[in-house]
Design an enzyme around this catalytic site. Structure first.
Site, PDB file in Angstrom:
ATOM      1  N   PRO A  17       0.770  -1.183  -0.106  1.00 47.81           N
ATOM      2  CA  PRO A  17       0.181   0.044  -0.067  1.00 47.81           C
ATOM      3  C   PRO A  17       0.619   1.193  -0.231  1.00 47.81           C
ATOM      4  CG  PRO A  17       0.090  -0.923   2.041  1.00 47.81           C
ATOM      5  CD  PRO A  17       0.844  -1.881   0.995  1.00 47.81           C
ATOM      6  N   CYS A 101       3.216   3.486   8.931  1.00 47.00           N
ATOM      7  CA  CYS A 101       3.228   4.682   8.584  1.00 47.00           C
ATOM      8  C   CYS A 101       4.253   5.498   9.298  1.00 47.00           C
ATOM      9  CB  CYS A 101       2.020   5.237   8.158  1.00 47.00           C
ATOM     10  SG  CYS A 101       2.050   6.942   7.749  1.00 47.00           S
ATOM     11  N   ASN A 199       9.741  -6.316   2.635  1.00 45.65           N
ATOM     12  CA  ASN A 199       9.382  -4.859   1.656  1.00 45.65           C
ATOM     13  C   ASN A 199      10.566  -4.057   2.058  1.00 45.65           C
ATOM     14  OD1 ASN A 199       7.480  -1.938   2.579  1.00 45.65           O
ATOM     15  ND2 ASN A 199       7.541  -2.820   0.521  1.00 45.65           N
ATOM     16  N   GLY A 220       6.816  -1.637  -3.311  1.00 44.86           N
ATOM     17  CA  GLY A 220       6.206  -0.298  -3.068  1.00 44.86           C
ATOM     18  C   GLY A 220       6.720   0.511  -4.497  1.00 44.86           C
ATOM     19  N   ARG A 221       7.758   1.273  -3.953  1.00 43.40           N
ATOM     20  CA  ARG A 221       8.363   2.176  -4.963  1.00 43.40           C
ATOM     21  C   ARG A 221       8.815   1.532  -6.206  1.00 43.40           C
ATOM     22  NH1 ARG A 221      12.412   5.577  -1.538  1.00 43.40           N
ATOM     23  NH2 ARG A 221      12.437   3.504  -0.345  1.00 43.40           N
TER      24      ARG A 221
END
Length: 301
Positions: A17, A101, A199, A220-221
């Protein structure tokens, strides 16, 4: 309740996400290229109770998103439990809890990675969600300032009922700087019995190596720059990828919003091109589809 291992195969590659990036259009694109799971942007459990239109938009599901996963953030265990019964949540197969986060306004409310400082509350959130009928997963970091307690925290989440844990190999204080610590990710994976996804710092060249010692990977990126990373090959040209992404965005959000949303991806999509700064600057002021495509064609993207 379906077992998480029936929903996700060993060796899987999922889309992590990403706030501001993993909307339904981009998730659909990544599924086209073989992502085993795509997770929504983080959604506020409190926002669901307040029936925010923005929150509802985050929970759209693409036709190829099966299984589907929604990520929630917050700090109130009972609010998480009530979120399970929200009309926009019932369609999802898996619920993920954001405990990673690092953003200040999230952290400052005791949410996201701040939950790693409060394992009792974090465990209570997982336990509350386990009263429902969906697999519950957790996305965590190595810690806040250091990785001293990350193994104990992961074990606590397993004891609370977490079906799978995704570990980003940095602390909260690192944000996205430095290198992800894959040795520590693998140490966590070896310390719990539930599947662990690694991750951080995954690109096309090392994706298979990263899968060693973990159940799978969450990208992710690396996926923002190269959504075809999931297929292991380049089926479309860079221009064709952008065109498909834009088409999906138009379908869900309309032309103006789709073009605006795509601006966040342009620096990643155009990486490595000569004269990238000029092309990027020209693309970033485009307000309609045709002008954006004209810029890209002129630059021979």
């Amino acid at each position: 309740m379906k077992d998480i291992k029936t929903l996700l195969r060993r060796g899987c590659a999922t889309l992590a996400p990403l706030a501001g990036y993993s909307d339904v259009a981009f998730r659909r694109l990544c599924r086209d290229f073989g992502a085993d799971l795509t997770v929504t942007e983080m959604v506020s459990a409190a926002g669901l109770e307040h029936k925010s239109k923005k929150t509802a938009a985050l929970l759209a599901v693409a036709p190829n998103e099966s299984p589907s996963c929604a990520q929630l953030f917050g700090h109130d265990p009972e609010q998480f439990y009530r979120a399970l019964f929200h009309p926009d949540m019932v369609k999802f197969d898996i619920v993920d809890v954001n405990m990673g986060c690092p953003v200040r306004k999230v952290f400052g409310h005791g949410e996201g990675s701040a939950l790693m400082l409060d394992p009792e509350r974090a465990a209570a959130i997982v336990s509350a969600l386990k009263r429902g009928d969906k697999p519950v997963t957790v996305k965590m970091r190595l810690g806040v300032k250091d990785a001293e307690n990350c193994v104990d925290f992961a074990r606590r989440m397993e004891d609370a009922g977490a079906d799978l844990i995704t570990v980003h190999g940095r602390t909260r204080d690192q944000l996205y700087s430095g290198e992800a610590d894959w040795d520590m990710i693998r140490k966590i994976a070896a310390s719990v019995s539930v599947p662990v996804l690694g991750n951080g710092d995954i690109d096309r060249s090392d994706i298979e190596e990263r899968k060693e010692g973990v159940y799978g990977v969450a990208i992710g990126r690396g996926a923002v720059a190269d959504p075809q990373i999931f297929s292991g090959k380049r089926e479309l040209t860079r221009y064709e990828v952008i065109l498909r992404h834009l088409s999906y965005g138009e379908e869900y959000f309309g032309e103006r919003y789709a073009v605006t949303a795509l601006r966040s991806f342009i620096p990643f999509y155009l990486k490595g091109l000569p004269d990238i700064k000029r092309i990027r600057n020209a693309a970033m002021v485009c307000r309609d589809k045709q002008s954006l495509l004209d810029v890209l064609r002129e630059a021979d993207v």
